[in-house]
Design an enzyme around this catalytic site. Structure first.
Site, PDB file in Angstrom:
ATOM      1  N   GLY A 125       5.900 -67.464  -3.945  1.00 43.63           N
ATOM      2  CA  GLY A 125       6.556 -67.181  -2.667  1.00 43.63           C
ATOM      3  C   GLY A 125       6.451 -65.717  -2.316  1.00 43.63           C
ATOM      4  N   PRO A 183       7.271 -61.790  -1.382  1.00 42.83           N
ATOM      5  CG  PRO A 183       6.175 -59.738  -1.261  1.00 42.83           C
ATOM      6  CD  PRO A 183       6.155 -61.131  -0.714  1.00 42.83           C
ATOM      7  N   GLY A 184      10.498 -60.837  -2.590  1.00 42.38           N
ATOM      8  CA  GLY A 184      11.913 -60.748  -2.237  1.00 42.38           C
ATOM      9  C   GLY A 184      12.563 -62.053  -1.861  1.00 42.38           C
ATOM     10  CB  THR A 199      13.489 -61.977 -10.313  1.00 40.91           C
ATOM     11  OG1 THR A 199      12.181 -61.515  -9.973  1.00 40.91           O
ATOM     12  CG2 THR A 199      13.884 -61.420 -11.657  1.00 40.91           C
ATOM     13  CD  GLU A 231       2.496 -72.941  13.244  1.00 41.62           C
ATOM     14  OE1 GLU A 231       2.195 -74.115  12.960  1.00 41.62           O
ATOM     15  OE2 GLU A 231       1.809 -71.955  12.905  1.00 41.62           O
ATOM     16  CG  HIS A 273      -1.200 -76.310  14.888  1.00 40.90           C
ATOM     17  ND1 HIS A 273      -2.559 -76.489  14.915  1.00 40.90           N
ATOM     18  CD2 HIS A 273      -1.011 -75.030  14.460  1.00 40.90           C
ATOM     19  CE1 HIS A 273      -3.166 -75.371  14.532  1.00 40.90           C
ATOM     20  NE2 HIS A 273      -2.241 -74.463  14.258  1.00 40.90           N
TER      21      HIS A 273
HETATM   22  P1  ATP Z   1       9.366 -59.894  -5.902  1.00 38.38           P
HETATM   23  O1  ATP Z   1       8.304 -60.889  -5.580  1.00 38.38           O
HETATM   24  O2  ATP Z   1       9.306 -58.693  -5.018  1.00 38.38           O
HETATM   25  O3  ATP Z   1       9.514 -59.607  -7.362  1.00 38.38           O
HETATM   26  P2  ATP Z   1      11.499 -61.823  -5.995  1.00 38.38           P
HETATM   27  O4  ATP Z   1      11.041 -63.018  -5.221  1.00 38.38           O
HETATM   28  O5  ATP Z   1      11.483 -61.906  -7.472  1.00 38.38           O
HETATM   29  O6  ATP Z   1      10.764 -60.541  -5.452  1.00 38.38           O
HETATM   30  P3  ATP Z   1      14.218 -61.186  -6.327  1.00 38.38           P
HETATM   31  O7  ATP Z   1      13.927 -59.967  -7.110  1.00 38.38           O
HETATM   32  O8  ATP Z   1      14.684 -62.385  -7.050  1.00 38.38           O
HETATM   33  O9  ATP Z   1      12.963 -61.538  -5.463  1.00 38.38           O
HETATM   34  O10 ATP Z   1      15.245 -60.857  -5.166  1.00 38.38           O
HETATM   35  C1  ATP Z   1      15.809 -59.582  -5.046  1.00 38.38           C
HETATM   36  C2  ATP Z   1      17.250 -59.698  -4.642  1.00 38.38           C
HETATM   37  O11 ATP Z   1      17.359 -60.272  -3.350  1.00 38.38           O
HETATM   38  C3  ATP Z   1      18.060 -60.603  -5.521  1.00 38.38           C
HETATM   39  O12 ATP Z   1      18.525 -59.938  -6.653  1.00 38.38           O
HETATM   40  C4  ATP Z   1      19.189 -61.009  -4.600  1.00 38.38           C
HETATM   41  O13 ATP Z   1      20.148 -60.013  -4.541  1.00 38.38           O
HETATM   42  C5  ATP Z   1      18.523 -61.055  -3.240  1.00 38.38           C
HETATM   43  N1  ATP Z   1      18.122 -62.436  -2.902  1.00 38.38           N
HETATM   44  C6  ATP Z   1      16.866 -62.896  -2.692  1.00 38.38           C
HETATM   45  N2  ATP Z   1      16.878 -64.201  -2.389  1.00 38.38           N
HETATM   46  C7  ATP Z   1      18.166 -64.590  -2.428  1.00 38.38           C
HETATM   47  C8  ATP Z   1      18.833 -65.834  -2.225  1.00 38.38           C
HETATM   48  N3  ATP Z   1      18.163 -66.957  -1.913  1.00 38.38           N
HETATM   49  N4  ATP Z   1      20.178 -65.865  -2.360  1.00 38.38           N
HETATM   50  C9  ATP Z   1      20.873 -64.755  -2.667  1.00 38.38           C
HETATM   51  N5  ATP Z   1      20.305 -63.562  -2.878  1.00 38.38           N
HETATM   52  C10 ATP Z   1      18.972 -63.457  -2.747  1.00 38.38           C
END
Ligand code: ATP
EC number: 3.4.24.-
Length: 489
Positions: free
Chosen positions: A95, A97-98, A102, A316, A319
């Site tokens: 997915g 970033p962010g 994790t 979209e 489509h």
């Molecule tokens: P990257 O690809 O950059 O490593 P990632 O997909 O691993 O990013 P995370 O590091 O898990 O993203 O997300 C960073 C922070 O964003 C989390 O610690 C949380 O605080 C917040 N966050 C992201 N998604 C959610 C969610 N679905 N619900 C609550 N908090 C979220």
């Protein structure tokens, strides 16, 4: 530190002094090397027992459902064994970033109550060949000792690129091979689940994705409006908000932002309130914080401008509308203006059955669906954007296959052509003309379909702008029944 040279022939005390400083120097060098060596060979592994649970992860319902089975397995691996079921080994979280990869992996460990061994793939690899592979071995050995456990490998694409890519080199390959060896070498009784995260699953080495390796894949998408509200609420829990604060307004204007950015915005709002010397966070703090995050350099995703949102919605909707109206095409099942990649939305079609045979008219309808986004942009705005490039290359490839493999051209009937075979200039030109004619025909069909149902296009665009994602039921409510399917499928 410059050790003084021991000069031959010098007086004894002088020599002793010199020797003394030399051994000090050598001692320092040894110490330094050990310290550095320790730094180098100590895996940058963090083992912990996270307190994170699924309730800390807002939205991502499907992902949580898929991972619930891993939690069940880690809680009681013997139950799986008794059932003779194959143990889950590797899960790939893919997915932008962010989006919480994790966070979700930690929540799996938290829910299951098992230790979490985390490592970032870019840290596996250093200049010294073999260090990466050793780190992988150490990491898995530690996890096996503590099993049941989770090993989390972040940024797996940093080492898991297709082998042979120009960017891969020996050290990456050795590290990747070691990960494969570890995955293959799990004893059936060892309950270690490896979760790897990537935002570039398209470049991963296919060897990683084979059965028994990272064979489960969980896709995370950018949050839609409801999910953005839920994420804001999760991060508002420990913050004093002024009465009347409207988080939904923030959710509405943050399309395109990832969870990490929303968390960042909530934090920024708290800092703004502190700076003002206030005890509570006001709507104005939140609005300004969102502006800062959208404009700031540290964001992981990009908020869509209103014009981009509208363009993507029109694209979209095009489509989806063409797919719905043309009887030979697969019906639209889900449409969203929040894409997986950097930009753009997605329209998911539902194949009604496993087709083995396609007629020319079905292919033509399919071509028209592929070009539906392009046609809708042209219809609504009078010109197109760069957003269609993926569609266009798919459409060209399909049209090419129709002409060269299936004899579906108008004049080159009943013949197939080897794509790499020798072709005369005249024949290449004839094929090009046929492909162009097919694409033109499909584009005309898409444009006509959209023009005849412009009110439905408008309704879809309005719904997409308001709701961002439309499921099958919403689509049916907006578009009504599909035209009857042709007799032959
Ligand atoms: P990257 O690809 O950059 O490593 P990632 O997909 O691993 O990013 P995370 O590091 O898990 O993203 O997300 C960073 C922070 O964003 C989390 O610690 C949380 O605080 C917040 N966050 C992201 N998604 C959610 C969610 N679905 N619900 C609550 N908090 C979220």
């Amino acid at each position: 530190m410059n050790p003084r040279p021991v000069r031959p022939g010098g007086s004894l005390p002088q020599n002793l002094l010199a020797l003394g400083s030399l051994s000090l120097a050598v001692g320092l060098a040894v110490w330094q090397q050990r310290a550095l060596g320790r730094h180098r060979s100590t895996p940058v592994t963090a083992v912990e027992r996270p307190a994170t649970t699924f309730s800390d992860v807002a939205g991502l319902i499907e992902a949580k459902e898929e991972l619930a089975e891993i939690v069940t397995f880690l809680r009681d691996p013997d139950r799986f064994l008794r059932m003779g079921a194959r143990m889950p080994r590797g899960v790939l979280l893919a997915g932008p970033p962010g989006t919480g990869k994790t966070l979700l992996a930690r929540a799996v460990a938290g829910e299951a109550g098992v230790p979490f061994f985390a490592m970032s793939a870019s840290q596996f690899v250093e200049v010294y060949v073999g260090v990466g592979a050793k780190r992988v071995r150490d990491l898995f050995a530690a996890a096996r000792r503590e099993a049941p456990a989770i090993v989390f490998i972040d940024e797996i694409d940093a080492i898991g690129r297709r082998r042979g890519d120009s960017q891969s080199h020996q050290e990456y390959e050795q590290t990747l091979n070691q990960i494969l060896v570890e995955l293959d070498g799990f004893h059936p009784r060892q309950a270690v689940v490896v979760i790897a995260a990537t935002n570039r699953s398209d470049i991963l080495d296919p060897a990683l994705l084979r059965p028994g390796r990272f064979d489960r894949r969980v896709e995370l998408t950018l949050p839609d409006r409801v999910e953005r509200l839920a994420i804001l609420q999760v991060h508002a829990q420990d913050k004093p908000l002024a009465p009347g604060v409207d988080l939904d307004r923030l959710a509405a204007r943050t399309a395109g932002l990832a969870g990490a950015d929303l968390e960042n915005a909530m934090n920024e709002a708290a800092l703004l309130a502190l700076r003002r010397g206030d005890e509570v966070i006001t709507q104005a703090d939140l609005e300004e914080a969102v502006d800062r995050v959208i404009a700031g350099p540290s964001r992981r995703s990009r908020a869509l401008s209103p014009r981009e949102r509208e363009t993507i919605a029109v694209h979209e909707a095009g489509h989806a509308l063409v797919a719905h109206q043309l009887a030979g095409a697969d019906a639209p099942r889900r449409v969203t203006i929040l894409g997986r990649g950097l930009m753009g939305g997605a329209t998911v079609l539902a194949p009604e059955e496993d087709r083995r045979l396609w007629t020319r008219s079905q292919f033509l309808d399919r071509l028209a669906v592929l070009l539906g986004g392009y046609a809708a942009e042209e219809f609504r705005f009078g010109e197109v954007t760069t957003g269609s490039s993926g569609d266009l290359s798919q459409a060209s490839a399909l049209a090419q296959a129709m002409v060269t493999s299936y004899g579906m051209g108008r004049s080159l009937r009943g013949r197939a052509f080897e794509p790499t075979g020798p072709l005369s200039d005249a024949m290449s030109r004839a094929i090009d003309d046929e492909v162009a004619a097919l694409v033109g025909e499909a584009l005309e069909l898409a444009g006509r379909t959209i023009g005849n149902a412009a009110h439905l296009l408008d309704a879809l665009v309005a719904a997409l702008l308001a709701e961002e994602t439309l499921d099958e039921a919403r689509l049916a409510a907006i578009l009504g029944p599909r035209p009857a399917r042709p007799a032959m499928n």
